[in-house]
Design an enzyme around this catalytic site. Structure first.
Site, PDB file in Angstrom:
ATOM      1  N   LYS A 116      40.000  94.159   3.205  1.00  6.30           N
ATOM      2  CA  LYS A 116      40.028  95.534   3.731  1.00  6.30           C
ATOM      3  C   LYS A 116      38.636  95.979   4.172  1.00  6.30           C
ATOM      4  CE  LYS A 116      44.147  94.984   2.977  1.00  6.30           C
ATOM      5  NZ  LYS A 116      44.975  94.542   4.108  1.00  6.30           N
ATOM      6  N   GLU A 200      36.092 105.241  -0.384  1.00  3.13           N
ATOM      7  CA  GLU A 200      36.411 106.050   0.799  1.00  3.13           C
ATOM      8  C   GLU A 200      36.530 107.507   0.388  1.00  3.13           C
ATOM      9  OE1 GLU A 200      40.069 104.863   2.660  1.00  3.13           O
ATOM     10  OE2 GLU A 200      39.263 102.955   3.362  1.00  3.13           O
ATOM     11  N   ARG A 292      52.586  91.229   9.754  1.00  2.71           N
ATOM     12  CA  ARG A 292      53.930  90.661   9.587  1.00  2.71           C
ATOM     13  C   ARG A 292      54.929  91.567  10.288  1.00  2.71           C
ATOM     14  NH1 ARG A 292      52.751  93.769   4.987  1.00  2.71           N
ATOM     15  NH2 ARG A 292      54.194  95.525   4.781  1.00  2.71           N
TER      16      ARG A 292
HETATM   17  C1  MV4 Z   1      44.221 106.519   1.297  1.00  3.23           C
HETATM   18  C2  MV4 Z   1      44.815 107.750   0.961  1.00  3.23           C
HETATM   19  C3  MV4 Z   1      44.033 108.887   1.046  1.00  3.23           C
HETATM   20  N1  MV4 Z   1      42.739 108.778   1.418  1.00  3.23           N
HETATM   21  N2  MV4 Z   1      42.941 106.467   1.675  1.00  3.23           N
HETATM   22  C4  MV4 Z   1      47.866 103.772  -0.048  1.00  3.23           C
HETATM   23  C5  MV4 Z   1      48.125 102.336   0.206  1.00  3.23           C
HETATM   24  C6  MV4 Z   1      47.070 101.834   1.128  1.00  3.23           C
HETATM   25  N3  MV4 Z   1      47.659 101.323   2.317  1.00  3.23           N
HETATM   26  C7  MV4 Z   1      46.183 103.001   1.381  1.00  3.23           C
HETATM   27  N4  MV4 Z   1      46.764 104.138   0.744  1.00  3.23           N
HETATM   28  C8  MV4 Z   1      46.178 105.364   0.822  1.00  3.23           C
HETATM   29  N5  MV4 Z   1      44.900 105.375   1.248  1.00  3.23           N
HETATM   30  C9  MV4 Z   1      42.221 107.588   1.714  1.00  3.23           C
HETATM   31  N6  MV4 Z   1      40.936 107.500   2.049  1.00  3.23           N
HETATM   32  C10 MV4 Z   1      46.134 107.762   0.561  1.00  3.23           C
HETATM   33  C11 MV4 Z   1      46.819 106.567   0.474  1.00  3.23           C
HETATM   34  C12 MV4 Z   1      48.158 106.666   0.025  1.00  3.23           C
HETATM   35  C13 MV4 Z   1      49.213 106.341   0.847  1.00  3.23           C
HETATM   36  C14 MV4 Z   1      49.033 105.875   2.136  1.00  3.23           C
HETATM   37  C15 MV4 Z   1      50.099 105.546   2.929  1.00  3.23           C
HETATM   38  C16 MV4 Z   1      51.389 105.693   2.431  1.00  3.23           C
HETATM   39  C17 MV4 Z   1      51.597 106.143   1.173  1.00  3.23           C
HETATM   40  C18 MV4 Z   1      50.516 106.482   0.363  1.00  3.23           C
HETATM   41  C19 MV4 Z   1      50.749 106.964  -0.909  1.00  3.23           C
HETATM   42  C20 MV4 Z   1      49.708 107.276  -1.709  1.00  3.23           C
HETATM   43  C21 MV4 Z   1      48.406 107.125  -1.246  1.00  3.23           C
END
Ligand code: MV4
Length: 514
Positions: A116, A200, A292
């Protein structure tokens, strides 16, 4: 085009790939574990080979064995589906080294997006907006605090090798950082064998919006618009739709161009998805790229009018995409509910058992991508997602009423499922307004999962209603036929708002079994 493809997966996605191959005139080889000897994907494929005992670590994840089966059966390519080996760069490389085609991105593109921190670095160079934060892992708590103070709390610690939410910690104050960093590192080490963690700015209350991309080996990279995936619980998506209420044509074009730039930077080929957070001000931030085909790909297929899984095979075989970006404007609205063998009224506890009875919804605009049938045994070896119910309609409001109608048509007896939860979501005013964020489901869990009433009352009511329906039939007068129009209209109105009464349900059940 290939003449034979090995499908390195099970369940609904294996069937989805087999169907795509059948329509392309491509023979298929299924692989299966001892638990799946009677699974539908085994029967529907042209050939099937047993690869090991039930645990996926001894069957669906044994890459060398799958490659050997592909070679022996005369397949030219392997489709990995999602999960299992789909995002393992070593597997994509081993497939290629064996002289086979991996129906997915090049191993190098999987690698480029796998770390990442490296992915952030790569896409930043391509001008892609990312959340403020580091592109390298943090050394210690003091360094993390110093970085956090440059953009302010709350911050989010993430595993560099992660994705999908594992090893993530929200930190709201400097005093919490050291403990959070230690536990994030521990979790990352256990999950990925790599304890690197980066930092982040934490974005509060955003939507999760992702962009589908499709690229060929001739330098064409297209985007196929967005999917709204905010309805999720513990990083498991439950409902997805396309398009998103929060994305205008102008924003779609900008996010799409961003996704294409990220894909190009990674040397991407085949189908992939860029995940973004979209905040309340319409700012979007690249999170990661999923290398994917995804579970939720059907909603894009329905609004864009193409078969993504067929195009995966076609570009893998070297075909050039015959489309231009302007060919892709979403038509109507598509929505998907993931039907899982989990009990919503019991904390989504996985439910096991045998599918005793299965009645599938049909009719206008309904698609069922399933991996089960009557008699299927649902155990704990694999993912609890049994199927996806997908609808397509002219507008979002019509898609919701179509989904509600289809969910009511669905009967799955033998295991608990997420069906009732989905009906509650469809009836929720926030959802109907499209007023949702990634926190919405978890903030509304109690109203979305409360049991309707106690099970014994339902059972007694059903028996009583079945007797009433039986008496009515014997008397030669159906309920509906003898009711006056205004009471029928009142009932129909109540049905729209609250669902059918126990009497209606029982009557239908009793008529079905007679
Ligand atoms: C975040 C975020 C808020 N702020 N990054 C969750 C899984 C991964 N793909 C990244 N994720 C998140 N990153 C920052 N800087 C909130 C999430 C997140 C989230 C993102 C997409 C779909 C569902 C989620 C559920 C909780 C937190």
């Amino acid at each position: 085009m290939f003449s034979k493809v090995l499908v390195a997966n099970r369940g609904e996605i294996a069937l989805r790939v087999i169907r795509a191959c059948q329509e392309l005139g491509v023979q298929t080889v299924a692989v299966y574990s001892e638990a799946d000897a009677r699974a539908p994907h085994v029967r529907e494929a042209d050939e099937a080979v047993l690869v090991g005992p039930p645990p996926s670590s001894q069957s669906y994840l044994v890459g060398e064995r799958l490659i050997e089966v592909a070679l022996r059966s005369g397949a030219q390519a392997i489709h990995p589906g999602y999960g299992f080996l789909s995002e393992r760069a070593w597997f994509a490389r081993a497939v290629r080294d064996a002289g086979l085609v991996f129906i997915g991105p090049p191993a190098e593109a999987i690698d480029a997006m796998g770390s990442k921190t490296a992915a952030r670095q790569l896409v930043i160079s391509a001008g892609v907006p990312v959340v403020p934060g580091t592109t390298e892992s943090v050394r210690d708590a003091d360094e993390a605090i110093a970085i956090a103070e440059t953009f302010g709390f709350p911050v989010l610690l993430k595993a560099a090798a992660g994705g999908g939410g594992k090893g993530m910690r929200i930190v709201r104050a400097a005093s919490e950082l050291a403990d959070a960093l230690a536990s994030a590192k521990r979790e990352a080490q256990n999950a990925f064998g790599d304890d690197a963690v980066y930092i982040e700015k934490y974005i509060e209350g955003p939507r999760h919006v992702e962009i589908q991309v499709l690229a060929d080996t001739h330098g064409n990279v297209l985007h196929l618009g967005e999917r709204e995936c905010s309805v999720q619980r513990r990083h498991q998506k439950m409902i997805e739709e396309a398009p998103s209420v929060a994305v205008s044509p102008e924003l779609r074009a900008r996010m799409g161009a961003t996704a294409v730039a990220a894909a190009r930077a990674a040397g991407y080929v085949n189908a992939g998805t860029c995940e973004f957070l979209l905040d309340k001000d319409g700012q979007y931030y690249f999170l990661e790229m999923n290398t994917r085909i995804q579970v939720e790909h059907p909603v894009t297929e329905l609004v864009m009018g193409l078969d993504l899984v067929q195009w995966q095979s076609r570009v893998a075989a070297g075909e050039a995409l015959p489309f231009a970006q302007k060919d892709f404007t979403p038509r109507g609205w598509a929505m998907e509910c993931r039907i899982t063998s989990e009990d919503p009224s019991n904390g989504f506890l996985p439910s096991t058992g045998r599918i005793e009875y299965l009645h599938l919804p049909t009719g206008p605009g309904v698609r069922w991508d399933g991996g089960i049938e009557s008699g299927s045994e649902i155990g704990l070896h694999y993912d609890p997602m049994l199927a996806k119910l997908i609808v397509h309609a002219p507008t979002r409001a019509l898609a919701i009423s179509r989904m509600r109608r289809a969910l009511r048509e669905l009967t799955i007896d033998g295991v608990e499922t997420s069906r009732s939860f989905h009906l509650r979501v469809m009836d929720h005013p926030d959802f109907q307004r499209g007023d949702i964020s990634i926190q919405w489901l978890e903030q509304n869990l109690s109203v979305l999962t409360a049991p309707a009433t106690d099970r014994e009352s339902i059972r007694l009511a059903a028996i009583a209603a079945a007797l009433v329906a039986h008496e009515e039939r014997r008397a030669g007068s159906g309920t509906a036929a003898t009711r006056d129009a205004s009471s029928a209209a009142r009932d129909a109105d109540r049905d729209r708002h609250r669902g059918p009464s126990w009497r209606d349900v029982a009557r239908r059940e009793s008529l079905r079994s007679s």
